[in-house]
Design an enzyme around this catalytic site. Sequence first.
Site, PDB file in Angstrom:
ATOM      1  N   LYS A 326      39.001 -51.030  18.964  1.00  0.00           N
ATOM      2  CA  LYS A 326      39.199 -52.191  18.092  1.00  0.00           C
ATOM      3  C   LYS A 326      37.863 -52.748  17.607  1.00  0.00           C
ATOM      4  O   LYS A 326      37.676 -53.005  16.418  1.00  0.00           O
ATOM      5  CB  LYS A 326      39.962 -53.262  18.886  1.00  0.00           C
ATOM      6  CG  LYS A 326      40.385 -54.422  18.049  1.00  0.00           C
ATOM      7  CD  LYS A 326      41.494 -55.199  18.714  1.00  0.00           C
ATOM      8  CE  LYS A 326      40.963 -56.367  19.490  1.00  0.00           C
ATOM      9  NZ  LYS A 326      41.963 -57.407  19.728  1.00  0.00           N
ATOM     10  N   SER A 327      36.918 -52.919  18.526  1.00  0.00           N
ATOM     11  CA  SER A 327      35.630 -53.507  18.150  1.00  0.00           C
ATOM     12  C   SER A 327      34.940 -52.665  17.085  1.00  0.00           C
ATOM     13  O   SER A 327      34.369 -53.196  16.127  1.00  0.00           O
ATOM     14  CB  SER A 327      34.705 -53.583  19.357  1.00  0.00           C
ATOM     15  OG  SER A 327      35.328 -54.245  20.403  1.00  0.00           O
ATOM     16  N   GLY A 399      40.337 -63.159  16.980  1.00  0.00           N
ATOM     17  CA  GLY A 399      39.144 -63.936  17.271  1.00  0.00           C
ATOM     18  C   GLY A 399      37.881 -63.186  16.841  1.00  0.00           C
ATOM     19  O   GLY A 399      36.926 -63.791  16.351  1.00  0.00           O
ATOM     20  N   GLN A 480      30.841 -61.381  20.723  1.00  0.00           N
ATOM     21  CA  GLN A 480      31.243 -61.906  19.417  1.00  0.00           C
ATOM     22  C   GLN A 480      30.192 -62.867  18.881  1.00  0.00           C
ATOM     23  O   GLN A 480      29.840 -62.827  17.703  1.00  0.00           O
ATOM     24  CB  GLN A 480      32.597 -62.603  19.534  1.00  0.00           C
ATOM     25  CG  GLN A 480      33.730 -61.624  19.813  1.00  0.00           C
ATOM     26  CD  GLN A 480      35.062 -62.333  19.977  1.00  0.00           C
ATOM     27  OE1 GLN A 480      35.128 -63.553  20.012  1.00  0.00           O
ATOM     28  NE2 GLN A 480      36.120 -61.550  20.085  1.00  0.00           N
ATOM     29  N   ASP A 626      37.536 -57.454  29.007  1.00  0.00           N
ATOM     30  CA  ASP A 626      38.889 -57.336  28.445  1.00  0.00           C
ATOM     31  C   ASP A 626      39.829 -56.531  29.333  1.00  0.00           C
ATOM     32  O   ASP A 626      41.025 -56.488  29.085  1.00  0.00           O
ATOM     33  CB  ASP A 626      38.828 -56.672  27.064  1.00  0.00           C
ATOM     34  CG  ASP A 626      38.481 -57.684  25.989  1.00  0.00           C
ATOM     35  OD1 ASP A 626      38.639 -58.891  26.256  1.00  0.00           O
ATOM     36  OD2 ASP A 626      38.049 -57.266  24.903  1.00  0.00           O
TER      37      ASP A 626
END
Length: 748
Positions: A326-327, A399, A480, A626
Amino acid sequence: MSRWPLRQVAFVGLGLIGSSLARLLRERGLAERITASSRSARTLATARQLGLIDIGYADPADAVRGADLVILAMPVNATEAVMRAIKPALSAQTVVTDVGSTKGNVVAAAQAVWGRVPTTFVPGHPIAGSEQSGVLAGRANLFAGHKVILTPLPDTDPAALQLVETLWRQAEADVLTMSVEKHDAVLARTSHLPHLLAFSLVDTLARESHNLDIFRYAAGGFRDFTRIAASDPLMWHDIFLANREAVLQALDGFEAGTDALRQAITSGDSETLLGIFTRARAAREHFTHMLAGTAYAKSMTAEKELIYTVQPGGRMTGRVRVPGDKSISHRSIMLGSLADGITDVTGFLEGEDALATLQAFRDMGVVIEGPERGRVRIHGVGLNGLKAPPGPLYVGNSGTSMRLLSGILAAQAFDTVMTGDASLSKRPMERIAKPLRLMGAEIQTTGERGTPPVSVHGSAVRAKGGLKGITYDMPVASAQVKSGVLLAGLWADGDTTVTEPAPTRDHTERMLKGFGYDVQVSGPTVTIRGGGRLTATAIDVPADISSAAFFLVAGSIAPNSELVLEHVGINPTRVGVINILKAMGGDLEVFNEREVGGEPVADIRVRSAQLKGIRIPQDQVPLAIDEFPSLFIAAACAEGTTVLTGAEELRVKESDRIQVMADGLVTLGIKAEPTEDGIVIEGGKLGGGEIISHGDHRIAMSFAMAGLRASAPIVIRDCANVATSFPDFLGLARRCGLAISAGERESV
Ligand code: NAP
């Protein structure tokens, strides 16, 4: 105030809409007496035969005499004449409403007849119907699940408004109110213009010489597009004339759109064509979700709750490639958009979060093709090529999108607002806003907790000469925040240096290098100098270790298991889950290591093992942040006690993951005690039960894997967000041996 059932309801006009409402009133016993007037005696006779009305009158004044509620359901152009006719027969208490498709002219008619619009008149418009018309076409459930727009005036009697609202609620419609002007402008675009185009297209083709052939070979697209050209011509004639100004404006906008297409086709400008088509396709879906305020790509059945049921036991075997990281998927869209040239991405995660990022860049004018089975082609616009989006950027549940975009948007020459769904709207955004403000950014978060919506005033910053580089010591380790600041640094004057208190994911740094940007890394400190450029590249996204984590835990806890996870990204900042499982006695083998586009990748074999409880090493915490929900399941299946500290970050993820996991484990009969910054879990025997995931995808998938060691079924609620990171989780998990099924329940 009138009470239900009403003593008398009167209709003027008993076609599709009027007779549907009459049927509803009858079915639900909402009126003791129903009277009506229509243009023809035949309609009234039919309505009597069907039992829809008690008595019909030729003169509308007779029909409305003594009524509590009058419903005008004839063509809009007849409104003034009908109002004039019924005026003398109405009492001061009679509430009058209408169903006309245009509202400005109906209100103007009332004004012309009464001098000022009566306070007991509530203009309305059900957004429901069909191409059929007449008294026989009606259905009592025509309005169920559809919207009804009421356009009360400032002095409309609240009791009258309430009565009409109640009527539509009884029809199971979703009642909205808006101004008359807004209604007409919105409907001109969403309903009137499409009807005009359908009528026009069919008429144009019908007049061409080979029309018979054209219609004979008409494809599905033609039929879909022109279905509404079968609507009642007279009604639409009235609507276009009644809503003239707004329709003409909508038509102007449309003509400008077709002109742009014509030009692009003439000059062979495929970039523009692709841009328009990809934006249109995505916008259609995007708007649906934005209006529903749901996670970005949630299904249309959003009101239903998605529930997983896992039967106890099973073993995990086979080879799996879990979806792309995902990142990395997020960052590939961001940097690809900001690069010069075309970036081809493969293995892109088509989950809701990464799609939200993709949509945001489309909204800012970037042409992005796909995704098509993990393939995306991005036509980069360069660091200074983004355009102001037409409205707020909606990032759903993501987010990552919001925090990374904050850095990018802070440096743009335009202003933007970012919004998200209900869950994202509770998450803190100040931690990224603060350092960006130190760079000179103007950012506003909302409320005391500094949550979304986030407003970014780029134009003001540009006017003052732009962002400036900073040296920032991050108080809390967060990839992030680090990434948001570094991305802002691309446009800043001078060097931007970020030092992190503990290592976090370095995908941004790696990918910036992959796009040819100079990034200096020295221990925990990263420096970037503004003013460079990104060069397009190809990116093969590795499988997401966070998604692989559920299977690593599953293969460890389920007896007699052996699983191979292929092409997993093993970025050193992400391998905490492997290290921790190994420390717990897990049987994991990392092999076939290679590097793909700056990111290390490997296959991982996992076999069942008797895990033991451990104190989780501090240095592994940020590397597994995570993956803790699934590691907590491993801890519950381990012998002895597992202690986690230094993970307060977990409390502000998609849910408070410490509390939510503890609650779920306790439900399954495990001793789990949350602490301020972690949890203490004692391994034991897992029972069954109902788990509330609080819409957190990782919580849902973690408890799904717990089923492998449970003694009774586990039901997991609120699972729709699993698609945010793991499309086809169910399919993959089932193929490996998990007895999981999904169902829907009306949400409460
Ligand atoms: P419809 O099925 O054609 O019915 C119209 C009804 O009005 C018929 O009963 C007709 O009488 C009667 N009527 C016609 N002219 C009249 C007049 N001068 N005085 C009294 N009655 C008259 O139309 P509808 O679909 O129900 O539409 C009615 C209203 O609802 C329209 O204002 C339309 O804009 C609005 N609307 C329609 C839809 C839709 O999809 N159809 C959706 C939302 C709103 P006879 O049967 O006796 O000829």
